[in-house]
Design an enzyme around this catalytic site. Structure first.
Site, PDB file in Angstrom:
ATOM      1  N   GLU A  99      67.980  18.455  16.837  1.00  0.00           N
ATOM      2  CA  GLU A  99      66.828  18.848  16.027  1.00  0.00           C
ATOM      3  C   GLU A  99      66.673  20.359  16.000  1.00  0.00           C
ATOM      4  O   GLU A  99      66.968  21.046  16.973  1.00  0.00           O
ATOM      5  CB  GLU A  99      65.560  18.249  16.632  1.00  0.00           C
ATOM      6  CG  GLU A  99      65.531  16.752  16.528  1.00  0.00           C
ATOM      7  CD  GLU A  99      64.379  16.147  17.313  1.00  0.00           C
ATOM      8  OE1 GLU A  99      63.291  16.752  17.352  1.00  0.00           O
ATOM      9  OE2 GLU A  99      64.583  15.069  17.884  1.00  0.00           O
ATOM     10  N   CYS A 112      63.647  27.346  15.953  1.00  0.00           N
ATOM     11  CA  CYS A 112      63.828  26.790  17.291  1.00  0.00           C
ATOM     12  C   CYS A 112      65.108  25.955  17.282  1.00  0.00           C
ATOM     13  O   CYS A 112      65.184  24.958  16.569  1.00  0.00           O
ATOM     14  CB  CYS A 112      62.608  25.935  17.637  1.00  0.00           C
ATOM     15  SG  CYS A 112      62.743  25.089  19.213  1.00  0.00           S
ATOM     16  N   CYS A 119      69.631  16.160  27.426  1.00  0.00           N
ATOM     17  CA  CYS A 119      69.424  17.097  28.528  1.00  0.00           C
ATOM     18  C   CYS A 119      69.571  16.364  29.849  1.00  0.00           C
ATOM     19  O   CYS A 119      69.220  15.203  29.967  1.00  0.00           O
ATOM     20  CB  CYS A 119      68.018  17.701  28.409  1.00  0.00           C
ATOM     21  SG  CYS A 119      67.720  19.039  29.575  1.00  0.00           S
ATOM     22  N   CYS A 123      63.100  16.540  33.325  1.00  0.00           N
ATOM     23  CA  CYS A 123      61.662  16.832  33.389  1.00  0.00           C
ATOM     24  C   CYS A 123      60.882  15.587  32.934  1.00  0.00           C
ATOM     25  O   CYS A 123      61.205  14.991  31.906  1.00  0.00           O
ATOM     26  CB  CYS A 123      61.316  18.029  32.508  1.00  0.00           C
ATOM     27  SG  CYS A 123      62.147  19.546  33.030  1.00  0.00           S
ATOM     28  N   CYS A 126      59.328  15.209  29.268  1.00  0.00           N
ATOM     29  CA  CYS A 126      60.122  15.678  28.134  1.00  0.00           C
ATOM     30  C   CYS A 126      60.930  14.564  27.466  1.00  0.00           C
ATOM     31  O   CYS A 126      61.681  13.839  28.120  1.00  0.00           O
ATOM     32  CB  CYS A 126      61.056  16.787  28.621  1.00  0.00           C
ATOM     33  SG  CYS A 126      62.060  17.476  27.294  1.00  0.00           S
ATOM     34  N   GLY A 166      67.793  20.409  25.063  1.00  0.00           N
ATOM     35  CA  GLY A 166      68.811  20.906  25.982  1.00  0.00           C
ATOM     36  C   GLY A 166      68.349  22.065  26.839  1.00  0.00           C
ATOM     37  O   GLY A 166      67.301  22.664  26.604  1.00  0.00           O
ATOM     38  N   GLU A 167      69.142  22.348  27.869  1.00  0.00           N
ATOM     39  CA  GLU A 167      68.853  23.461  28.774  1.00  0.00           C
ATOM     40  C   GLU A 167      69.898  24.549  28.511  1.00  0.00           C
ATOM     41  O   GLU A 167      71.075  24.388  28.859  1.00  0.00           O
ATOM     42  CB  GLU A 167      68.905  22.954  30.233  1.00  0.00           C
ATOM     43  CG  GLU A 167      68.919  24.034  31.294  1.00  0.00           C
ATOM     44  CD  GLU A 167      67.824  25.098  31.141  1.00  0.00           C
ATOM     45  OE1 GLU A 167      66.650  24.753  30.950  1.00  0.00           O
ATOM     46  OE2 GLU A 167      68.159  26.292  31.216  1.00  0.00           O
ATOM     47  N   SER A 198      64.526  29.872  26.562  1.00  0.00           N
ATOM     48  CA  SER A 198      63.617  29.124  27.429  1.00  0.00           C
ATOM     49  C   SER A 198      64.413  28.312  28.440  1.00  0.00           C
ATOM     50  O   SER A 198      65.355  27.613  28.091  1.00  0.00           O
ATOM     51  CB  SER A 198      62.762  28.196  26.558  1.00  0.00           C
ATOM     52  OG  SER A 198      61.866  27.466  27.362  1.00  0.00           O
ATOM     53  N   LEU A 222      57.289  26.790  33.526  1.00  0.00           N
ATOM     54  CA  LEU A 222      56.765  26.752  34.902  1.00  0.00           C
ATOM     55  C   LEU A 222      56.069  25.417  35.179  1.00  0.00           C
ATOM     56  O   LEU A 222      56.466  24.666  36.057  1.00  0.00           O
ATOM     57  CB  LEU A 222      55.832  27.958  35.111  1.00  0.00           C
ATOM     58  CG  LEU A 222      55.380  28.236  36.530  1.00  0.00           C
ATOM     59  CD1 LEU A 222      56.555  28.453  37.474  1.00  0.00           C
ATOM     60  CD2 LEU A 222      54.457  29.475  36.565  1.00  0.00           C
ATOM     61  N   ASN A 297      52.373  17.449  24.980  1.00  0.00           N
ATOM     62  CA  ASN A 297      52.622  16.564  23.840  1.00  0.00           C
ATOM     63  C   ASN A 297      52.799  15.155  24.345  1.00  0.00           C
ATOM     64  O   ASN A 297      53.619  14.925  25.221  1.00  0.00           O
ATOM     65  CB  ASN A 297      53.957  16.959  23.195  1.00  0.00           C
ATOM     66  CG  ASN A 297      53.754  17.775  21.971  1.00  0.00           C
ATOM     67  OD1 ASN A 297      53.065  17.377  21.046  1.00  0.00           O
ATOM     68  ND2 ASN A 297      54.370  18.951  21.985  1.00  0.00           N
ATOM     69  N   CYS A 339      60.183  19.107  19.880  1.00  0.00           N
ATOM     70  CA  CYS A 339      61.577  18.645  19.842  1.00  0.00           C
ATOM     71  C   CYS A 339      61.849  17.418  20.689  1.00  0.00           C
ATOM     72  O   CYS A 339      61.187  17.145  21.652  1.00  0.00           O
ATOM     73  CB  CYS A 339      62.487  19.775  20.285  1.00  0.00           C
ATOM     74  SG  CYS A 339      63.190  20.573  18.858  1.00  0.00           S
TER      75      CYS A 339
HETATM   76  N1  SAH Z   1      65.332  23.292  28.691  1.00  0.00           N
HETATM   77  C1  SAH Z   1      64.595  24.439  28.285  1.00  0.00           C
HETATM   78  C2  SAH Z   1      64.272  24.506  26.807  1.00  0.00           C
HETATM   79  C3  SAH Z   1      63.947  23.253  26.075  1.00  0.00           C
HETATM   80  S1  SAH Z   1      62.372  22.518  26.295  1.00  0.00           S
HETATM   81  C4  SAH Z   1      63.329  24.557  29.116  1.00  0.00           C
HETATM   82  O1  SAH Z   1      63.094  23.710  29.970  1.00  0.00           O
HETATM   83  O2  SAH Z   1      62.615  25.536  28.965  1.00  0.00           O
HETATM   84  C5  SAH Z   1      61.261  23.572  25.444  1.00  0.00           C
HETATM   85  C6  SAH Z   1      59.878  23.650  26.076  1.00  0.00           C
HETATM   86  O3  SAH Z   1      59.111  22.463  25.785  1.00  0.00           O
HETATM   87  C7  SAH Z   1      59.920  23.750  27.597  1.00  0.00           C
HETATM   88  O4  SAH Z   1      58.945  24.668  28.016  1.00  0.00           O
HETATM   89  C8  SAH Z   1      59.549  22.349  28.012  1.00  0.00           C
HETATM   90  O5  SAH Z   1      59.105  22.298  29.324  1.00  0.00           O
HETATM   91  C9  SAH Z   1      58.504  22.003  26.982  1.00  0.00           C
HETATM   92  N2  SAH Z   1      58.194  20.591  26.844  1.00  0.00           N
HETATM   93  C10 SAH Z   1      59.018  19.535  26.924  1.00  0.00           C
HETATM   94  N3  SAH Z   1      58.343  18.376  26.739  1.00  0.00           N
HETATM   95  C11 SAH Z   1      57.060  18.725  26.519  1.00  0.00           C
HETATM   96  C12 SAH Z   1      55.877  17.980  26.267  1.00  0.00           C
HETATM   97  N4  SAH Z   1      55.886  16.633  26.209  1.00  0.00           N
HETATM   98  N5  SAH Z   1      54.726  18.665  26.075  1.00  0.00           N
HETATM   99  C13 SAH Z   1      54.708  20.030  26.128  1.00  0.00           C
HETATM  100  N6  SAH Z   1      55.794  20.772  26.374  1.00  0.00           N
HETATM  101  C14 SAH Z   1      56.952  20.126  26.572  1.00  0.00           C
END
Ligand code: SAH
Length: 348
Positions: A99, A112, A119, A123, A126, A166-167, A198, A222, A297, A339
């Site tokens: 995406e 973006c 990934c 997390c 996510c 992805g990371e 990020s 964070l 989200n 995303c």
């Molecule tokens: N892997 C990288 C970048 C992709 S995620 C990272 O971890 O930063 C992009 C951002 O969206 C990150 O800050 C992630 O923690 C956040 N994110 C993922 N799922 C989310 C959710 N359900 N609500 C809010 N932020 C979210």
């Protein structure tokens, strides 16, 4: 198929200019051809060697025997009715999907991009993790998200965030090639000051990045202020704890002079207490930084919730404590612009 299979050919769009020059020279070609070819690919963005009209027919033929031009195409394009956000679901040449989201800000359009199919980081909140990890993207596939989004939308992107699926630091080499090609004068020529990366906090790679001194903005996900909670929400914290992460951020600032950006997804009852606000102020106090508060989200597999009002309250509390924090604007709310969700729905 009579043609040599794509697997035996090299992905020319992923080659940085010096690499392309090296490959051409090793094959007895003149080095200056590399710049011409690179410009066709990354400035003019042609999709076929036949379009490279200042290159001899003979060399074009040789190129098409040794290389192929990667391509991706949009299988879905969603446009928001509330703002100018557009979301693309791109199909890669092996049938995987990623995406990409195009957003409009006062200072210009921002894209973006995704860096992996899925990934591995795990997390808890996510959607990208839940849909599973398939593979890392090549530099070409990250670049093509920009080239295709601009071509299809007719819009011009002025900044890029590596914040999609992805990371990025788990795909370090390809992401670096992407950045080098993107910022090349013979390519898009985008200043890396207009790019944010990020990361969930792969500390060793943040250290590697500091050494390169690129103008890139580092954005740290964070999401928690103590190791117990962060390890619970983000497994990467079991490998690199908060204090190691913050120390790498300090070093990044010292090496690059770039303000660090922190992402903090607020989750009711998980990371939104007064103690969290105070701890955040303490953690980020010693360096120029900005905190983005994002109401988490909702994803259907988890019960995490928050609200814009809660995010505003938390952000105000941080401001009172002297912290530079704002609530992230919500864009493309009607097209689920966050995303990870579209790919998952499409693939399941
Ligand atoms: N892997 C990288 C970048 C992709 S995620 C990272 O971890 O930063 C992009 C951002 O969206 C990150 O800050 C992630 O923690 C956040 N994110 C993922 N799922 C989310 C959710 N359900 N609500 C809010 N932020 C979210």
């Amino acid at each position: 198929m009579l043609d040599v299979s794509t697997a035996e050919k090299k992905d020319i769009l992923s080659l940085e200019l010096p690499q392309l020059k090296q490959v051409l020279e090793a094959n007895g070609e003149k080095g200056f051809r590399a710049k011409q070819i690179f410009e066709w690919l990354h400035k003019r963005r042609v999709m076929s060697f036949d379009d490279m009209t200042n290159i001899s027919l003979e060399l074009r033929k040789k190129l098409s025997e040794r290389f192929y031009i990667e391509n991706i195409h949009a299988v879905r394009r969603l446009k928001s009715d509330i703002d100018d956000t557009e979301k693309f679901l791109f199909e890669l040449s092996d049938g995987n999907h990623v995406e990409t989201v195009l957003m409009s800000y006062e200072h210009g359009d921002s894209l973006c991009v995704s860096t992996q199919v899925g990934c591995k980081m795990g997390c808890k909140f996510c959607a990208s993790t839940i849909a599973g990890f398939k593979r890392s993207l090549k530099a070409s596939e990250i670049l093509l998200q920009l080239y295709e989004a601009e071509r299809v939308s007719g819009r011009k992107v002025s900044s890029i965030v590596l914040m999609g699926i992805g990371e990025p630091l788990d795909n370090y080499d390809n992401v670096l090639s992407f950045l080098n090609i993107l910022s090349s004068e013979s390519g898009t020529n985008m200043s890396l000051r207009h790019v944010s990366l990020s990361t969930c906090g792969i500390v060793d790679r943040i250290k590697d990045l500091s050494k390169l001194g690129l103008g890139l903005t580092l954005s740290i996900s964070l999401h928690a202020t103590n190791d117990k909670k962060r390890s619970e929400l983000m497994p990467i914290n079991q490998r690199y704890n908060i204090s190691e992460l913050m120390s790498a951020c300090h070093d990044y600032f010292d090496a690059t002079g770039r303000r660090i950006s922190f992402e903090y997804a607020l989750i009711d009852g998980e990371n939104d207490s007064e103690a969290d606000a105070k701890a955040l102020a303490e953690l980020t106090g010693g360096m120029p930084s900005h905190i983005n508060i994002i109401p988490v989200n909702k994803i259907k597999e988890r019960s995490y919730t928050s609200s814009r009002a809660a995010a505003v309250r938390f952000s105000k509390r941080l401001n009172d404590l002297g912290v530079n924090a704002t609530v992230r604007r919500t864009l493309g709310a009607d097209i689920d612009a966050a995303c990870g969700q579209l790919r998952r729905e499409y693939e399941i």
